[in-house]
Design a protein around this motif. Structure first.
Motif, PDB file in Angstrom:
ATOM      1  N   ASN A   1       0.837  -1.208   0.000  1.00  0.00           N
ATOM      2  CA  ASN A   1       0.000   0.000   0.000  1.00  0.00           C
ATOM      3  C   ASN A   1       0.867   1.251   0.000  1.00  0.00           C
ATOM      4  O   ASN A   1       1.849   1.353   0.735  1.00  0.00           O
TER       5      ASN A   1
ATOM      6  N   THR B   1      -2.712   1.757  -4.042  1.00  0.00           N
ATOM      7  CA  THR B   1      -3.679   2.110  -2.999  1.00  0.00           C
ATOM      8  C   THR B   1      -4.657   0.964  -2.804  1.00  0.00           C
ATOM      9  O   THR B   1      -4.937   0.213  -3.754  1.00  0.00           O
ATOM     10  N   THR B   2      -5.141   0.824  -1.599  1.00  0.00           N
ATOM     11  CA  THR B   2      -6.160  -0.200  -1.332  1.00  0.00           C
ATOM     12  C   THR B   2      -7.538   0.265  -1.779  1.00  0.00           C
ATOM     13  O   THR B   2      -8.477  -0.529  -1.825  1.00  0.00           O
ATOM     14  N   SER B   3      -7.664   1.535  -2.120  1.00  0.00           N
ATOM     15  CA  SER B   3      -8.973   2.070  -2.508  1.00  0.00           C
ATOM     16  C   SER B   3      -9.313   1.772  -3.964  1.00  0.00           C
ATOM     17  O   SER B   3     -10.456   1.933  -4.369  1.00  0.00           O
ATOM     18  N   GLY B   4      -8.302   1.369  -4.747  1.00  0.00           N
ATOM     19  CA  GLY B   4      -8.541   1.280  -6.169  1.00  0.00           C
ATOM     20  C   GLY B   4      -8.232  -0.058  -6.774  1.00  0.00           C
ATOM     21  O   GLY B   4      -7.645  -0.152  -7.848  1.00  0.00           O
TER      22      GLY B   4
ATOM     23  N   TYR C   1      -4.497  -4.426  -4.087  1.00  0.00           N
ATOM     24  CA  TYR C   1      -4.096  -3.076  -4.445  1.00  0.00           C
ATOM     25  C   TYR C   1      -4.379  -2.785  -5.920  1.00  0.00           C
ATOM     26  O   TYR C   1      -4.393  -3.678  -6.768  1.00  0.00           O
TER      27      TYR C   1
ATOM     28  N   LYS D   1      -3.470   4.665  -8.262  1.00  0.00           N
ATOM     29  CA  LYS D   1      -4.190   5.925  -8.363  1.00  0.00           C
ATOM     30  C   LYS D   1      -3.379   6.867  -9.251  1.00  0.00           C
ATOM     31  O   LYS D   1      -2.174   7.046  -9.046  1.00  0.00           O
TER      32      LYS D   1
ATOM     33  N   SER E   1     -13.989   8.984 -10.312  1.00  0.00           N
ATOM     34  CA  SER E   1     -14.943   9.938  -9.746  1.00  0.00           C
ATOM     35  C   SER E   1     -14.637  11.339 -10.278  1.00  0.00           C
ATOM     36  O   SER E   1     -14.985  12.343  -9.659  1.00  0.00           O
TER      37      SER E   1
ATOM     38  N   ASN F   1     -10.890  11.313  -8.457  1.00  0.00           N
ATOM     39  CA  ASN F   1      -9.898  10.241  -8.396  1.00  0.00           C
ATOM     40  C   ASN F   1     -10.063   9.294  -9.582  1.00  0.00           C
ATOM     41  O   ASN F   1     -11.190   9.002 -10.007  1.00  0.00           O
TER      42      ASN F   1
ATOM     43  N   TYR G   1      -8.628   5.420 -10.738  1.00  0.00           N
ATOM     44  CA  TYR G   1      -7.921   4.211 -10.318  1.00  0.00           C
ATOM     45  C   TYR G   1      -7.833   3.241 -11.493  1.00  0.00           C
ATOM     46  O   TYR G   1      -8.777   3.114 -12.292  1.00  0.00           O
TER      47      TYR G   1
END
Length: 700
Positions: A50, A75-78, A84, A87, A115, A180, A182
């Motif tokens: 991460n 990133t763990t968000s994408g 992972y 971004k 987004s 953002n 990803y």
């Protein structure tokens, strides 16, 4: 008459036409090439940890080209898959370089989520190393969940990039972003260019997943239980400047007691032959502690190491001397690319990437796949290492005479050897013997790993020490292994006077696969093919040929005591059915496919009241061989009326004991051997098999 002939002619013509209609497609299928199959040329799921900048050092094919040092990071968000994704923001620009030489119909795909409300990310490619760029669809609109974009870059729509040495793909911020973006799972594939008709494509793998290699790095004969053991074959140490990956012990290891520490310049590789297998899956655990910086790269090669594909670069968020980071055991699983299928020249490698200021570990490596119909699987998925051309002489301790290479008979079509350690100065009375049987999943290991042990039996314990070789499963399946072990016992009795052996006092000691063979030796003493056993599935069968043709058949192979350290003993379980070492032992058959054969390889099958005393220890945290195997075996011995069954499940211990548990178990095992071997009261001498007349035919 004319009408009749004409009818026949018409019928013949119709038959010929019908035959051609049926046969013609068959010949056409043989003359046409098979449909082209896509080959994955590049894949990245960005499993680097991460907040990690996408790596650019070899073997990575990415380059970071962002302005003012702007870096694309994970990133763990994408993430679309795995843990992972990446971004894209600020002034990021991430470029991929690859070769498509030998391939056409190049296809690019990636998954994205956005987004964004302003700005965009350009997605483009170059056919000439970045001199000219061709635009694909930009990412400039919101996309709430991951969606895939896929492009087949052919002349019909795009400037093609077939068969080129320097192709580029680039993701770059085009104008200031609001929101953002990803990206994950970037794939480039193509179909092979062939000037000759292609061979029929390999059938698709089918059926259950079959594990054909596993290593928990816990087998005490190969890895010890105190750490700092260099990982031996079948692994290859490829580290620069002699750097060697070694074991490290920890109560936190995923599989106790060891895991493997990767540091310095380590590079640990495993050669594999996946012939007959597809959809190859690699799994392993990673762990990191005291992390400041550095990385461990996990990669695979389909051409023996000429080129590599990265699966992950394992690293954590950078720490400091004051704030070091940690990550606990984490299971990773990867399905390798199509080039790993049916490949006799595959390699897996764990190596240091960025210089280490950390403790980084891996453990519990497993390789599995599905069977490919019509292609026999590799007999030996892990090739046997070549014999050492310059073996290091063993330093024999004072007070010991070591007969290191004693030819005892034949194993199949070759000679079989053993090692025998005796006191340099012999006492008046013959001495008891402890025979050590090495482990290694029946597929690796050798007697010389235990030379120090058997010399210690002489100097510290008052026994003659013996270490055995036996045929491993790459050479021959069961019952070859027990045949060779029984041959060694017969040889010792036949040559008792030569080595000052008391033939009435022979104990056997084995760990893991060696524990299995020691126990099997204990329960099957002097059994012949004319004997029958009733299996637990109520089938009555003849005993297989446990004796073999190695020699000294008139002598007894009975032993007086068995010490079994966490040996596999129950081949009726789902674990055994899926355990690659058991499958190899059974000649490539999973246990459930050959239920009688599996039971005939279990020591408990032959248990009877006249069996010798058994001492059994098994750690209840053993993830290599479940301790329930020993529970089942001890219950079988007790139910059969074996008079002495000393069994304990040892709390918190794995496949190899450590610390106080190891000291206690060793003390108990030697007390057991002293009681039932060295100090036993002999009421009946054992030399020959029952019914043998020494005045008759001689031994081999």
């Amino acid at each position: 008459m004319k009408y009749f002939l004409r009818s026949i002619e018409i019928r013949i013509a119709l038959c010929i036409m019908l035959l051609l209609t049926v046969v013609s497609p068959i010949f056409e299928m043989k003359s046409l090439s098979a449909d082209p199959v896509d080959t994955q040329l590049f894949y990245d799921s960005f499993e680097y940890g991460n907040g990690v900048a996408v790596p650019t050092t070899s073997p990575s094919q990415w380059s970071q080209e962002g302005l003012n040092g702007s870096l694309v990071k994970t990133t763990t968000s994408g993430m679309h898959s795995g843990t992972y994704g990446i971004k894209i923001d600020a002034t990021d620009s991430l470029s991929l370089r690859l070769s498509t030489v030998g391939y056409q119909n190049i296809q690019l795909s990636y998954w994205y989520k956005s987004s964004v409300t302003a700005g965009s990310v350009k997605v483009e490619y170059s056919a000439n190393g970045g001199s000219d760029w061709f635009a694909l669809d930009p990412i400039n609109k919101a996309q709430g969940s991951f969606a895939q974009r896929m492009y087949t870059i052919t002349a019909a729509t795009y400037t093609p990039i077939d068969n080129l040495p320097d192709v580029r793909v680039r993701f770059s911020v085009d104008s200031a972003l609001t929101g953002n973006i990803y990206i994950d799972d970037v794939v480039v594939s193509g179909t092979a260019i062939s000037s000759t008709p292609e061979e029929p494509s390999t059938p698709q793998p089918v059926g259950p997943e079959i594990e054909f290699f596993s290593d928990n790095f816990d087998d005490p004969d190969n890895y010890g239980s105190e750490g700092s053991v260099s990982i031996p074959s079948p692994w290859l140490q490829e580290g620069a400047v002699g750097s060697a990956a070694k074991t490290s012990t920890s109560t936190s290891a995923p599989s106790l007691p060891n895991f493997v520490k990767i540091d310095s310049n380590d590079a640990l590789a495993l050669p594999l032959n996946t012939t007959g297998y597809g959809n190859i899956k690699l799994s392993y655990f990673t762990r990191a502690s005291s992390y400041i910086s550095g990385s461990m790269v996990v990669e695979w090669s389909g051409n023996g190491g000429s080129s590599w594909t990265t699966l992950e670069e394992f690293k954590l968020t950078q720490g400091t001397a004051e704030q070091k980071n940690n990550e606990s055991n984490k299971l990773k699983t990867w399905t390798l690319g199509a080039d790993a299928n049916n490949n006799a020249n595959l390699k897996i490698r764990f190596r240091v990437g960025d210089p280490m200021q950390a403790n980084m570990y891996m453990d519990s490596v497993s390789i599995a796949g599905q069977a490919i119909p019509g292609i026999p699987p590799a007999v030996t998925p892990v090739p046997a290492p070549p014999p050492s051309t310059d073996p290091v002489p063993f330093p024999v301790p004072d007070g010991v005479t070591l007969y290191e290479d004693v030819e005892i008979g034949t194993a199949g079509n070759r000679p079989l050897y053993t090692s025998i350690a005796v006191p340099e100065t012999l006492p008046a009375a013959p001495l008891p013997v402890v025979v050590y049987i090495h482990g290694g999943g029946w597929n690796h290991g050798d007697r010389k790993q235990a030379l120090a042990n058997i010399c210690g039996y002489v100097t510290k314990r008052g026994y003659i020490g013996v270490s055995l070789d036996y045929r491993l499963t790459p050479e021959a399946p069961y019952p070859a292994q027990i045949q060779d072990v029984k041959l060694a016992i017969r040889y010792l009795r036949a040559h008792a006077a030569e080595y000052h052996i008391d033939p009435d006092r022979i104990g056997v000691w084995g760990s893991s696969a060696g524990g299995h063979l020691a126990s099997l030796l204990g329960t099957s003493g002097d059994l012949l093919t004319s004997d029958q056993v009733v299996l637990d599935n109520e089938n009555t069968v003849n005993v297989p040929d446990l004796e073999g043709l190695g020699g000294w058949h008139e002598y007894s192979d009975k032993v007086q005591a068995v010490a079994d350290w966490f040996g596999p003993a129950d081949f009726t379980t789902a674990f055994a059915n899926n355990y690659s070492s058991v499958t190899a032992l059974l000649g490539g058959n999973q246990a459930f496919m050959v239920p009688d054969q599996a039971r005939l390889a279990m020591p408990g099958t032959y248990a009877s009241p006249d069996d010798p005393p058994f001492w059994i220890r098994h750690g209840d945290a053993d993830s290599t061989i479940p301790y329930t195997d020993s529970v089942t075996f001890a219950n079988q011995l007790t139910a059969a009326g074996v008079p002495v069954v000393d069994f304990k499940a040892v709390p918190g211990q794995g496949h190899g004991f450590t610390g106080t548990a190891s000291e206690t178990a060793n003390a108990e095992a030697w007390a057991f051997m002293d009681q039932y071997v060295k100090n036993r009261t002999v009421t009946e001498h054992i030399l020959y098999k029952n019914g043998y007349d020494p005045g008759g035919s001689n031994g081999s």
